[in-house]
Design an enzyme around this catalytic site. Structure first.
Site, PDB file in Angstrom:
ATOM      1  N   SER A 296       0.147  -1.295  -0.109  1.00 29.49           N
ATOM      2  CA  SER A 296       0.616   0.211   0.312  1.00 29.49           C
ATOM      3  C   SER A 296       0.863   1.126   0.121  1.00 29.49           C
ATOM      4  CB  SER A 296      -0.916   0.024   0.973  1.00 29.49           C
ATOM      5  OG  SER A 296      -2.035   0.418   1.033  1.00 29.49           O
ATOM      6  N   HIS A 430      -6.744  -6.051   1.110  1.00 28.57           N
ATOM      7  CA  HIS A 430      -5.682  -6.113   0.806  1.00 28.57           C
ATOM      8  C   HIS A 430      -4.507  -5.831   1.831  1.00 28.57           C
ATOM      9  CE1 HIS A 430      -3.743  -1.992   0.086  1.00 28.57           C
ATOM     10  NE2 HIS A 430      -3.877  -1.449   0.674  1.00 28.57           N
TER      11      HIS A 430
END
Length: 485
Positions: A296, A430
């Site tokens: 990320s 994620h």
């Protein structure tokens, strides 16, 4: 009879002479201020001076060894009884090679100057990697080295902020699992530490992967590879807009420094590698086999570090999305198609990853003389394996697919497609690592490029589990791909 100090100095000098007699590999460092490694390049290549701190073996004809650099200060050898090491180099304000007076590719060993201004706007296509900002064409690998220096300078000027050169001194010590680092520059000093876990048994030297923060820890690191935990927030904070200029990088260089957090983190990675070079005997870590990863926001940090630090052997960004593996122009196009994707106008409101200079251009990214396919191209031909999540529209599943599919053409031009991997799968949350990317992909890259196993598997990968029928790679990259020799 020699004193212990004199005997130690003779050992250091004899070792240095032996190292300098060795031949460096193609694309490896062959000189520069304070460089004590191999200075002889292999047959068919020469030692190209990118700047006073970094010389590199590149294909072509020229001097096969680095020109001697007259240091303004000296290497301070550690005493045998301690793990403390120091390297002293001259201060600098930029890692970019100073421009020369030509506006087109010239003889090997020199590069064209970078013209001022943004150049002509480019919309609904990405900038040509193989055309210099001044219009000249990239026709050789030595031209490509110059073009990379130019792209780095443009990215630092308009988006990332200036990456400082090597500081005046770096001191490192290792105890237990902690590598402690002290940096002195501009009359100021900072200290930070990283943890080294999973060190293989035996004297090594062993490869290691620098892991940004806590995100990215899901990456399954195979046996034989250590993990270096890097608290990148300590170097440059990322707690929203109010955190700009906070962190130890800014303690050293000032809170108004142009570098965004991503550039400051890359600088921190460089200092970690400096420290590993100084303490190899104590850590057992090979500073020439270092990977970098993060997920990320920290995946953005990993790809920028790979782009700005040429000593990184393997770059492993995970779900870096916008500001990482995604291209600004493609995200803007996605927005126009009604897709919920993060673009340049939003990302600068979220955090301080980029230079304040970037704010001037976020409403019209078409005017920029680069996009993130060129950021990725700063890594070429070194290995990179990019992991993205097809379920994350906000991260730019089309933007990363298109951007990295076009970035791949730079490895193609260099005959290095076996060092480029892009894999976009779904079905995972994620920053959780899907098993489908492990055995035949991640392990192949780590095995081949960190563990030196040439038979680790296929590393020429470009795939997505989703069909991106609305995006045509060639339409967005209408320029020709040369064969660079």
């Amino acid at each position: 009879m020699l004193s212990p100090t004199g005997a130690s100095l003779l050992v250091v000098l004899a070792t240095a002479a032996g190292v300098q007699a060795q031949t460096q590999s193609l694309w490896g460092q062959c000189g520069g201020q304070s460089w004590s490694g191999p200075k002889l390049c292999p047959s068919g290549s020469y030692c190209f001076q990118q700047n006073q701190w970094y010389h590199q073996c590149i294909p072509g004809t020229g001097p096969t060894t680095a020109a001697p650099v007259q240091p303004s200060s000296t290497y301070v050898a550690p005493q045998p009884s301690t793990t403390l090491s120091t390297v002293v180099v001259p201060p600098a304000s930029s890692s970019v090679a100073p421009p020369v007076s030509s506006s087109a590719p010239v003889n090997p060993g020199t590069c064209p100057s970078v013209p001022s201004g943004l150049g002509s706007p480019v919309s609904n296509q990405l900038n040509d990697p193989f055309t210099f900002h001044g219009g000249g064409k990239v026709t050789s690998k030595s031209d490509w080295t110059c073009r990379q220096a130019e792209i780095s300078q443009l990215l630092q000027r308009y988006e990332l902020g200036t990456l400082p050169g090597k500081p005046s001194s770096v001191t490192a010590s290792f105890s237990g699992s902690t590598l402690s680092i002290t940096v002195n520059d501009n009359g100021k000093s900072i200290s930070f530490s990283v943890s080294i876990s999973g060190r293989p048994s035996g004297s090594g030297p062993h490869p290691a992967i620098i892991n940004f923060g806590t995100l990215g820890a899901s990456l399954p690191v195979p046996a034989g590879v250590a993990t270096i935990g890097f608290n990148n927030d300590d170097i440059a904070a990322q707690q929203g807009g109010s955190s700009r200029g906070q962190g130890k990088f800014y303690t050293l260089y000032g809170s108004s420094h142009s570098a965004g957090a991503l550039t400051a983190w890359a600088w921190g990675v460089s200092r970690i590698i400096d420290a590993l070079e100084l303490t190899q005997a104590q850590t057992g870590i090979d500073p020439k086999r270092i990977g970098v990863t993060g997920c990320s926001r920290n995946g953005k940090g990993a790809i920028v570090a790979g782009a700005l630090e040429p000593r990184i052997a393997l770059t492993l960004p995970q779900e870096s999305g916008a500001g990482g593996a995604g291209c600004w122009r493609i995200a803007t196009w996605q927005k126009s198609q009604g897709q919920n994707v993060q673009d340049s106008t939003q990302i600068v409101q979220e955090n301080v990853w980029f230079s304040p200079n970037f704010n001037t251009y976020v409403n019209n990214v078409n005017q920029l003389p680069f996009d993130h396919h060129l950021l990725a191209g700063l890594i070429a031909p070194r290995p990179v394996y990019i992991m993205e999540n097809v379920d994350m529209e906000w991260l730019g599943k089309v933007s990363t697919y298109g951007c990295m599919g076009i970035a791949r053409k730079q490895w193609q031009a260099l005959g290095a497609l076996d060092k480029f991997g892009y894999s976009q799968v779904g079905g995972n949350s994620h920053c959780s690592f899907p098993s489908s990317q492990q055995g035949s992909e991640l392990n192949a890259f780590i095995g081949k490029f960190l563990l030196n196993n040439a038979n680790a598997g296929n590393t020429n990968i470009f795939r997505s589990t989703q069909t991106h029928s609305s995006f045509n790679l060639d339409n967005w990259s209408p320029w020709a791909v040369p064969t660079l020799n």
